[in-house]
Design an enzyme around this catalytic site. Structure first.
Site, mmCIF file in Angstrom:
data_model
loop_
_atom_site.group_PDB
_atom_site.id
_atom_site.type_symbol
_atom_site.label_atom_id
_atom_site.label_comp_id
_atom_site.label_asym_id
_atom_site.label_seq_id
_atom_site.Cartn_x
_atom_site.Cartn_y
_atom_site.Cartn_z
ATOM 1 N N TRP A 13 2.204 -1.308 -8.050
ATOM 2 C CA TRP A 13 1.573 -2.329 -7.515
ATOM 3 C C TRP A 13 2.176 -3.670 -8.069
ATOM 4 C CZ3 TRP A 13 -1.750 -6.581 -8.548
ATOM 5 C CH2 TRP A 13 -2.367 -7.147 -7.479
ATOM 6 N N HIS A 44 -24.528 -27.412 4.699
ATOM 7 C CA HIS A 44 -24.175 -28.334 3.802
ATOM 8 C C HIS A 44 -22.515 -28.493 3.969
ATOM 9 C CE1 HIS A 44 -27.792 -29.000 2.093
ATOM 10 N NE2 HIS A 44 -28.248 -27.751 2.010
ATOM 11 N N LYS A 90 -15.910 -7.066 3.422
ATOM 12 C CA LYS A 90 -15.351 -5.719 4.055
ATOM 13 C C LYS A 90 -14.405 -6.291 5.170
ATOM 14 C CE LYS A 90 -16.051 -3.287 1.819
ATOM 15 N NZ LYS A 90 -16.864 -3.541 0.609
ATOM 16 N N GLU A 106 -21.033 -9.479 1.281
ATOM 17 C CA GLU A 106 -20.116 -8.172 1.194
ATOM 18 C C GLU A 106 -19.790 -7.718 2.660
ATOM 19 O OE1 GLU A 106 -19.339 -6.213 -0.770
ATOM 20 O OE2 GLU A 106 -19.039 -4.050 0.444
ATOM 21 N N ASN A 117 1.659 1.310 -16.163
ATOM 22 C CA ASN A 117 0.716 0.572 -15.574
ATOM 23 C C ASN A 117 0.055 -0.444 -16.341
ATOM 24 O OD1 ASN A 117 -1.726 -0.315 -14.024
ATOM 25 N ND2 ASN A 117 -2.613 1.857 -14.221
ATOM 26 N N GLY A 118 -0.071 -1.940 -16.059
ATOM 27 C CA GLY A 118 -0.532 -2.858 -17.094
ATOM 28 C C GLY A 118 0.330 -4.013 -16.854
ATOM 29 N N CYS A 169 -1.264 0.705 -9.462
ATOM 30 C CA CYS A 169 -0.429 1.660 -9.979
ATOM 31 C C CYS A 169 -0.985 2.919 -10.395
ATOM 32 C CB CYS A 169 0.116 1.009 -11.322
ATOM 33 S SG CYS A 169 1.054 -0.528 -11.131
ATOM 34 N N LYS A 208 -7.143 -0.068 -5.350
ATOM 35 C CA LYS A 208 -8.668 0.454 -5.614
ATOM 36 C C LYS A 208 -9.167 0.118 -6.790
ATOM 37 C CE LYS A 208 -12.241 2.864 -4.409
ATOM 38 N NZ LYS A 208 -13.048 2.230 -3.395
ATOM 39 N N GLU A 232 -11.066 -7.814 3.847
ATOM 40 C CA GLU A 232 -10.099 -6.908 2.845
ATOM 41 C C GLU A 232 -9.449 -5.745 3.488
ATOM 42 O OE1 GLU A 232 -13.647 -4.227 0.802
ATOM 43 O OE2 GLU A 232 -11.751 -4.365 -0.232
ATOM 44 N N ARG A 287 -5.130 4.180 -4.784
ATOM 45 C CA ARG A 287 -5.319 3.085 -5.791
ATOM 46 C C ARG A 287 -4.619 1.814 -5.273
ATOM 47 N NH1 ARG A 287 -6.579 4.529 -10.912
ATOM 48 N NH2 ARG A 287 -5.371 3.218 -12.013
HETATM 49 C C1 AGP Z 1 -14.298 -3.897 -2.356
HETATM 50 O O1 AGP Z 1 -14.248 -3.144 -1.277
HETATM 51 C C2 AGP Z 1 -13.132 -3.845 -3.290
HETATM 52 N N1 AGP Z 1 -12.549 -2.563 -3.343
HETATM 53 C C3 AGP Z 1 -13.347 -4.676 -4.453
HETATM 54 O O2 AGP Z 1 -13.957 -5.726 -4.556
HETATM 55 C C4 AGP Z 1 -13.944 -3.738 -5.789
HETATM 56 O O3 AGP Z 1 -15.264 -3.740 -5.729
HETATM 57 C C5 AGP Z 1 -13.895 -4.420 -7.051
HETATM 58 O O4 AGP Z 1 -12.387 -4.292 -7.358
HETATM 59 C C6 AGP Z 1 -14.446 -3.878 -8.337
HETATM 60 O O5 AGP Z 1 -14.124 -2.675 -8.410
HETATM 61 P P1 AGP Z 1 -15.009 -1.699 -9.463
HETATM 62 O O6 AGP Z 1 -16.269 -1.246 -8.732
HETATM 63 O O7 AGP Z 1 -14.262 -0.360 -9.678
HETATM 64 O O8 AGP Z 1 -15.180 -2.219 -10.752
#
Ligand code: AGP
Length: 612
Positions: free
Chosen positions: A74, A508, A488, A484, A100-101, A2, A607, A491, A27
């Site tokens: 969002w 396992h 990547k 990670e 937002n929230g 948002c 974001k 996502e 965002r």
């Molecule tokens: C990673 O590519 C994502 N955008 C997400 O996992 C992100 O790292 C997570 O939401 C944490 O965000 P922050 O670092 O702003 O706390």
């Protein structure tokens, strides 16, 4: 997650608001809307989908006015459609809000309001706020009704209120969701984040929870929820809009991947001093770290990519500084009843400094007497402000939803922290220390070399772009790299399922899926577990899986194990997660581009995750 904008000034309100909203697109959102006041009437335009849809709609059905609010939504409550898009209005159409929230007690409030005759148009939690204000405003002035409403709603909010009877001011308030105020010349702004206002002003206020702002063209006024006037000096933003533009790159993600040598240099700047062999921090950070007791325990909390950085931190802090470390997902930490006391330091890692779970985690830890240290990119963000000490990563604005430079600069910051604490605890012989400092200082150049391999990574990505399942495997410092790398890919490529595992875990369970052509990305750079990783590669090959191997340059032995080979410069193991991140990010990027995915704004992702 948002984006909110509010504007009062002398310019064309709707253009200003739409432009500001475009700077908040990173965002993540699924619909957008704007409301502008003119001649005692509020006009609203909304559209589901991308902001451009709203822009086109506004061109066809123009709006005029110099005061208004805007929003990118969002979805949390109700489908991402036009009806649920913000702004939302009261029964009379004279009051309009953006929010937002999440309002946790919205259902009970809604029921009460319905019994009083209010009719709701949307399925959102937000709509109750504006109806509640309307209800209170029947008996008291609008400002008072707004404050009373804020006291009655439970949950998180950044909210802006526009009234048809108030042509000169907008009200705004925050609790748990970010809201800043931009102070311009003859114009003022509300926004969820600084880039929204940067083209117009560099002077901002960061609001705290429980603060209410009256925004006028002549300037804002800040008060507590109870109306007590507060004084605040504006913060001057040093970076500018060019830092938030693509500058010729096809996507922000690619630009940010290539910015990593600079981002890491900025994290190291004035802290790592190779000429004197010193690591130093500003006074408050130093004081915090120097006060850590030998019996100190560290709990790292974070979400997503930042959590993976935390896992790397665990390996290094335990191995080098000899400090026991736990790493928790912030969303679990807040509910697991962790035992904390004054000998616990909680390290929160966060790019945005606004992630709801991480913020709630540090608040909980604080209550239990723990000290809070944060590693954060956004200055003045909520988590930074609520921490006892902050180590800023200084990576610059990160716009793409997928975190890249923020991740490597978080790991860089953790390395600085580790080496500082390890040195204090006299854990190094002078020659070893000298070598580590030298290699650490060379890291930005090593990253540049890793980036030169982008064409190789691109051709490997082309080979696998049609695959729909991937495993990522690594050990020790590169186990988090595997997590990670998989994050990547999944996502930014919603068509693809990718899973990261510790390579030793394969046997396992996950190995049962390996069959001919199943792609497995191995991080097999030189390290004490190199031979073990080779054994894991053998296991996958025995089942005719397809091995994409990230290995150290000059490693001729590994060629025979790799179906596809990507090399990176060889480094000390402690620095290797930063170096291996480069091909992992590039691989995800090129696979996503080949699949025509929306790289910078993948569907369903935001974001900054400011709700639980
Ligand atoms: C990673 O590519 C994502 N955008 C997400 O996992 C992100 O790292 C997570 O939401 C944490 O965000 P922050 O670092 O702003 O706390």
């Amino acid at each position: 997650m948002c984006g909110i904008v509010g504007y009062v000034g002398k310019n064309h309100g709707v253009d200003t608001i739409l432009e500001a909203l475009s700077r908040l697109e990173y965002r993540g959102y699924d619909s957008a809307g704007v409301a502008v006041l003119h001649d005692g009437q509020i006009q609203v335009r909304k559209k589901a989908g991308k902001l451009q849809g709203l822009v086109d709609h506004v061109h066809k059905h123009p709006l005029i006015g110099t005061i208004g609010i805007g929003h990118t939504r969002w979805a949390t409550h109700g489908l991402p459609n036009e009806t649920n898009a913000h702004p939302h209005s009261d029964s009379t159409g004279k009051l309009t809000i953006v929010h937002n929230g999440i309002i946790e007690n919205y259902a009970e409030l809604k029921e009460k309001l319905i019994s009083k005759g209010h009719e709701f148009k949307s399925q959102t939690d937000t709509e109750v706020i504006v109806h509640l204000i309307e209800e209170h405003a029947k008996r008291m002035p609008l400002e008072q009704a707004f404050r009373l409403t804020l006291k009655e709603i439970r949950g998180s909010y950044a909210v802006c209120l526009l009234s048809a009877d108030e042509p000169d001011r907008i009200f705004g308030a925050r609790n748990g969701s970010p809201l800043i105020v931009g102070i311009g010349k003859g114009e003022s702004f509300f926004a969820s984040d600084v880039p929204a206002v940067l083209g117009r002003t560099r002077r901002v206020w960061y609001l705290n929870d429980g603060e209410v702002v009256e925004l006028r063209a002549s300037g804002p006024k800040i008060t507590t929820l109870d109306g007590k006037l507060l004084k605040r000096q504006p913060t001057t933003i040093k970076w500018d809009l060019t830092a938030a533009r693509k500058e010729g790159y096809a996507h922000f993600m690619l630009k940010e991947i290539h910015e990593q040598p600079t981002a890491i240099e900025q994290t190291l700047f004035n802290r790592l001093k190779p000429e004197t062999g010193q690591i130093t921090f500003n006074r408050s950070t130093r004081a915090f770290l120097d006060a850590l007791k030998p019996q100190e325990k560290i709990i790292i909390i974070a979400c997503g990519t930042a959590y993976h950085a935390g896992l790397v931190g665990e390996y290094m802090l335990e191995e080098f500084a000899n400090i026991p470390v736990d790493v928790d997902l912030a969303s679990e930490f807040r509910y697991r009843g962790a035992m904390l006391d004054k000998n616990t330091t909680v390290i929160a890692i966060t790019q945005s400094g606004e992630t709801a779970d991480t913020l709630a985690g540090i608040r909980l830890a604080k209550k239990q007497g723990a000290k809070i240290f944060s590693i954060c990119n956004v200055m003045g963000s909520s988590i930074a402000r609520e921490s006892d000490a902050v180590l800023y990563t200084h990576a610059g604005p990160e716009i793409a939803v997928a975190s890249t430079k923020a991740y490597t600069s978080q790991v860089t910051a953790l390395t600085l922290l580790t080496l500082y604490l390890a040195k204090k605890r006299k854990r190094f012989a002078p020659a070893r220390w000298k070598q580590l400092v030298r290699d650490f200082a060379a890291l930005p150049n090593v990253i540049k070399k890793a980036l030169e391999k982008a064409p190789d990574v691109k051709s490997v990505a082309a080979k696998y772009a049609g695959c729909r399942n991937f495993y990522y495997l690594g050990r020790r410092y590169n186990f988090p790299s595997a997590l990670e790398g998989a994050l990547k890919l999944k996502e930014i490529c919603p068509l693809i399922h990718a899973e990261g595992y510790a390579a030793g875990e394969m046997k396992h369970g996950p190995i049962s899926l390996i069959r001919m052509g199943w792609p497995v990305v191995f991080i097999a750079t030189k390290s004490p577990v190199y031979e073990k990783v080779i054994s894991n590669i053998e296991e996958v090959r025995a089942r005719r899986g397809d091995c994409i191997v990230i290995a150290s340059e000059g490693d001729s032995h590994i060629k025979r194990y790799a179906d596809s080979l990507i090399t990176v410069p060889e480094t000390e193991e402690i620095f290797s997660p930063i170096v291996s991140a480069i091909p992992l990010q590039l691989f995800a990027y090129y696979v996503a581009v080949a699949n025509k995915c929306d790289v910078d704004q993948p569907p369903n992702l935001a974001k900054s995750v400011t709700v639980e």
